[in-house]
Design an enzyme around this catalytic site. Structure first.
Site, PDB file in Angstrom:
ATOM      1  N   LYS A   1       8.600  -0.996  -5.898  1.00 21.91           N
ATOM      2  CA  LYS A   1       7.358  -1.766  -6.076  1.00 21.91           C
ATOM      3  C   LYS A   1       6.532  -1.215  -7.245  1.00 21.91           C
ATOM      4  CE  LYS A   1       7.692  -5.051  -3.102  1.00 21.91           C
ATOM      5  NZ  LYS A   1       7.678  -6.459  -3.522  1.00 21.91           N
TER       6      LYS A   1
ATOM      7  N   SER B   1       0.824  -1.218   0.000  1.00 30.22           N
ATOM      8  CA  SER B   1       0.000   0.000   0.000  1.00 30.22           C
ATOM      9  C   SER B   1       0.856   1.265   0.000  1.00 30.22           C
ATOM     10  CB  SER B   1      -0.928   0.007   1.215  1.00 30.22           C
ATOM     11  OG  SER B   1      -0.174  -0.060   2.403  1.00 30.22           O
ATOM     12  N   CYS B   2       2.156   1.156   0.277  1.00 21.68           N
ATOM     13  CA  CYS B   2       2.960   2.388   0.307  1.00 21.68           C
ATOM     14  C   CYS B   2       3.333   2.881  -1.091  1.00 21.68           C
ATOM     15  CB  CYS B   2       4.170   2.260   1.204  1.00 21.68           C
ATOM     16  SG  CYS B   2       5.410   1.190   0.551  1.00 21.68           S
TER      17      CYS B   2
ATOM     18  N   TYR C   1      11.472   2.038  -1.306  1.00 21.26           N
ATOM     19  CA  TYR C   1      10.744   0.781  -1.441  1.00 21.26           C
ATOM     20  C   TYR C   1       9.552   0.961  -2.387  1.00 21.26           C
ATOM     21  CZ  TYR C   1       7.999  -3.240  -0.005  1.00 21.26           C
ATOM     22  OH  TYR C   1       7.265  -4.394   0.000  1.00 21.26           O
TER      23      TYR C   1
END
Ligand code: GDP
Length: 322
Positions: free
Chosen positions: A141, A109-110, A137
């Site tokens: 992703k 979700s980040c 990160y």
């Protein structure tokens, strides 16, 4: 997938991968291909290609990642960006080349903007700036999502991408410097109770809100979507409900039986103010989460007591991102 299908779970020692392995075994899949980092280093392209040549997996769950909480991300930006890019590139490229039938990529979700409208819909991806503490990160992703979409668009490769909310459960990382908030607070409250400490310090203001999904639910969703979903659009995986960090701290204190004071350390970052997933795409596909936060906290604390607290040993390697 038939029960004898050759299924590679990348990252099977981690929180997510180990839950996927448990779920696959519970459903009678017998031909799982599992390799530790020492056996196949997924950041090494040659090693990954050799592994695919030798093993010829038919299905891949890509749950391997360099992961960690808010401080770890801030301290090791190179590893969070570089290692995750290598892993995604190497595994997806080899999977496509070696004719894997389907690949499930696990994101986070980040990836969504720091000030995304709430609850966060899949279409909010790339509509605003990222939260700086975990941007490394997140960028890796996002690249993984685009890679999956690119292989699908150009080569018809069946890769799907799932975006889990903050995860927790058996096999979590309880190291106070690198873990996420939920396991960190289980440990802090447990140790405070055991040592008779009068105070527990919770980082930040306590105001940020987070959604927490039990990793067994994520594993169930990952198998469900592996078998039923085939589209380039990403899918959020969550409960659709969140709590503030202060509420989470009170719940954990109650589960652990800690009765002392809770204080807040404003020198630590809050991170994104809120991160609640809109899960309507997933519910529309026929899946809903089963484990409530209260049940999940109780069972995770039991797991911690049995596997970590009493032996003092480090449990399985961490593997998740929020
Ligand atoms: P995030 O979801 O990417 O922000 O990652 P975390 O799970 O690490 O942090 C979530 C929130 O919990 C942040 O606002 C942290 O400051 C807060 N928090 C409070 N106490 C702790 C703690 O002991 N460890 C961690 N990791 N976060 C904490």
């Amino acid at each position: 997938m038939d029960n004898g299908a050759r299924i590679f779970v990348a990252g099977h020692k981690g929180l997510v991968g180990s839950a996927i392995v448990r779920e696959l075994r519970a459903r009678g899949f017998t031909n799982l291909i599992l390799r530790t980092r020492n056996e196949v280093d997924l950041t090494d392209r040659t090693a990954v290609n050799r592994f695919f040549v030798n093993e010829q997996p038919e299905y891949v769950f890509l749950a391997a990642a360099k992961v960690g909480g808010i401080l770890a991300n801030n301290k090791h930006p190179v590893e969070f960006l570089r290692d995750n890019l290598y892993i995604e590139l190497n595994v997806m490229d080899a999977a496509w080349k070696h004719r894997v039938k389907k690949l499930v990529f696990l994101g986070s979700s980040c990836i969504y903007p720091k000030f995304s409208p709430q609850p966060i819909k899949e279409e909010h991806l790339l509509t605003g700036e990222l939260e700086p503490t975990n941007q490394w990160y997140a960028i890796a992703k996002i690249a993984g999502i685009k890679l999956a979409q690119a292989y699908r668009k150009q080569h018809g490769f069946k890769a799907i991408s799932l975006m889990p909310t903050n995860l927790y459960g058996p096999g979590d990382n309880f190291d106070l410097q690198s873990s996420h908030v939920l396991p960190a607070l289980i440990r802090k409250f447990h140790e405070a109770k055991t040592n008779g400490a009068r105070q527990v310090t919770v980082w930040g203001s306590g105001q940020p809100r987070r959604e927490f999904l039990h990793v067994d639910d994520l594993a169930d969703a990952a198998l469900y979507l592996m078998e039923t979903y085939d589209d380039g659009e990403i899918v959020n995986v969550g409960l659709g409900d969140d709590v503030s960090i202060a509420e989470l701290a009170s719940k954990i204190a109650a589960v652990v039986g800690y009765e002392g004071e809770i204080v807040y350390d404003a020198s630590k970052p809050d991170g994104t103010p809120r991160k609640l997933m809109d899960v309507s795409r997933l519910t529309g596909l026929g899946w809903v989460a089963k484990v409530t936060l209260d049940e999940g906290l109780r069972s995770t604390y039991r797991w911690y007591l049995e596997n970590y607290a009493e032996t003092g040993l480090r449990a399985s390697a961490p593997a998740r991102r929020s």
